[in-house]
Design an enzyme around this catalytic site. Sequence first.
Site, short mmCIF file in Angstrom:
data_model
loop_
_atom_site.label_atom_id
_atom_site.label_comp_id
_atom_site.label_asym_id
_atom_site.label_seq_id
_atom_site.Cartn_x
_atom_site.Cartn_y
_atom_site.Cartn_z
N ARG A 89 155.89 -32.67 104.11
CA ARG A 89 156.89 -31.69 104.53
C ARG A 89 157.04 -30.54 103.52
NH1 ARG A 89 163.29 -32.55 104.78
NH2 ARG A 89 163.84 -31.06 106.42
N HIS A 125 157.65 -26.38 104.09
CA HIS A 125 158.83 -25.66 103.59
C HIS A 125 158.46 -24.61 102.53
CE1 HIS A 125 162.27 -28.44 105.09
NE2 HIS A 125 161.35 -28.27 105.99
N GLY A 135 155.25 -17.22 102.13
CA GLY A 135 153.89 -17.72 102.08
C GLY A 135 153.74 -18.94 101.19
N SER A 188 157.10 -21.29 95.91
CA SER A 188 158.46 -20.83 95.61
C SER A 188 159.45 -21.99 95.76
CB SER A 188 158.86 -19.66 96.52
OG SER A 188 158.73 -20.02 97.88
N ASN A 207 166.67 -27.93 102.95
CA ASN A 207 166.20 -28.69 101.79
C ASN A 207 167.27 -29.53 101.10
OD1 ASN A 207 163.56 -27.72 102.02
ND2 ASN A 207 164.05 -25.87 100.87
N HIS A 244 155.90 -35.18 112.68
CA HIS A 244 157.08 -36.05 112.82
C HIS A 244 156.69 -37.43 113.38
CE1 HIS A 244 160.29 -32.60 112.74
NE2 HIS A 244 159.63 -32.73 111.62
N ASP A 296 149.89 -41.17 113.88
CA ASP A 296 149.19 -41.37 115.15
C ASP A 296 149.82 -40.44 116.20
OD1 ASP A 296 151.66 -42.50 115.76
OD2 ASP A 296 150.95 -44.56 115.61
#
Length: 340
Positions: free
Chosen positions: A72, A76, A82, A86, A104, A203, A263
Amino acid sequence: MAKSIMCIVLTEISLVALFHICICYQTNECTSTPSLSPQFYNSSCPKAQTIVQSFVAKAYSNDPRMAASLLRLHFHDCFVNGCEASLLLDNSGTMESEKRSVSNQDSARGFEVIDDIKSALENECPQTVSCADILAIVARDTTVITGGPSWEVYLGRRDAREANLKGSNDNIPLSNSTFESIVTMFNVQGLDLTDVVALLGSHTIGNSRCKSFRQRLYNQSGNSDLDQTLNQNYASMLQQGCPISGDDQNLFALDYVTPTKFDNYYFKNLMTFKGLLSSDEVLFTKSRVSMQLVKLYAENEEAFFEQFAKSMVKMGNISPLTGTNGEIRRICRRVNHVDV
Ligand code: HEM
Ligand SMILES: *[C@@H]1O[C@H](CO)[C@@H](O)[C@H](O)[C@H]1NC(C)=O
Ligand SMILES: *[C@@H]1O[C@H](CO)[C@@H](O)[C@H](O)[C@H]1NC(C)=O
Ligand SMILES: *[C@@H]1O[C@H](CO)[C@@H](O)[C@H](O)[C@H]1NC(C)=O
């Protein structure tokens, strides 16, 4: 424009390169920006990818969920200015960390693993491998270690000297974002609906806190109603651990069938109205085109894996800093030189 110039330059160097770049230009199915390359560290830090992989394996064996958390982070990072790391900058002085953004805060995790990888890479080859590239390699390795597809990671990104807290709040979709706003936010980054559906397939691993989907269980449209696109039995099960108030941090699998395996059950779940987040289920309920993609990936895991790999490379290409822009941070949490 930049790409067509690249074609002319490469004509004089290599026919193979000309072929690759021009196909990329004409079909608009770019899987690489000319400036990033899978071989970027082959002479400057040949062991880079092996080192990253061993730390990912260790983190995963200590805590299987860590694979999801690390995957993840690349998303983010890339959606805010980009893929330039950061996200990894801590709060300090004038630096307003993205770690405090809505998406976050109390949710993004895995930063210590990135610190450990960076420190091993600094020992091996000082100031050579960027934090942004570490996130990109880690995203591939976590996908593979949980059973998903592999791909060649394009490398050569450099690290930003600033964070963008507002950008993190504005550019990353939320679990209650509408289908339209999700698609718009991806389009802004150069990603299309196929990328949206494929990338959300991540997810298939990881967890969500109760607070990220509570609205669906108790007050979906503001009149104490259950989200009509949520399976009743599944909702009852969720309500057990996610009460109308309190227990905000209780964790639930994003894919309740195979929570730690990469999967295509995520898509099968959407088809039975057992997607955990509203932002997941809308892929099946709000658009015909998107629904067809969900069906395709639910029926054909290979098609999902193939598209996921392509879309991850595409996401990894969002506005990288290259050449002499940015820097190679020594510590991912802070810039190398702080102005006083
Ligand atoms: C519409 C776009 C998206 C939305 C609204 C969204 C939202 C969320 C939310 C709300 C959570 C749970 C956070 C929490 O409650 O702590 C989550 C977890 C997660 N997201 Fe997304 N997400 C999106 C796209 C993506 C993409 C593109 C990726 C990767 C390519 C991704 C990977 C993950 C992973 C792996 C987790 C589990 C993390 C963990 O267990 O620590 N998401 N996401
Ligand atoms: C570059 O390094 C990668 C990772 O170690 C390796 O898989 C690949 O074969 C190398 N490529 C070349 C052209 O040496
Ligand atoms: C979506 O969630 C955010 C953060 O939890 C909240 O501030 C916002 O009001 C919600 N939006 C809607 C439309 O419910
Ligand atoms: C449900 O949402 C509406 C509108 O956002 C709000 O006025 C109401 O207080 C909420 N009800 C509960 C039980 O939280």
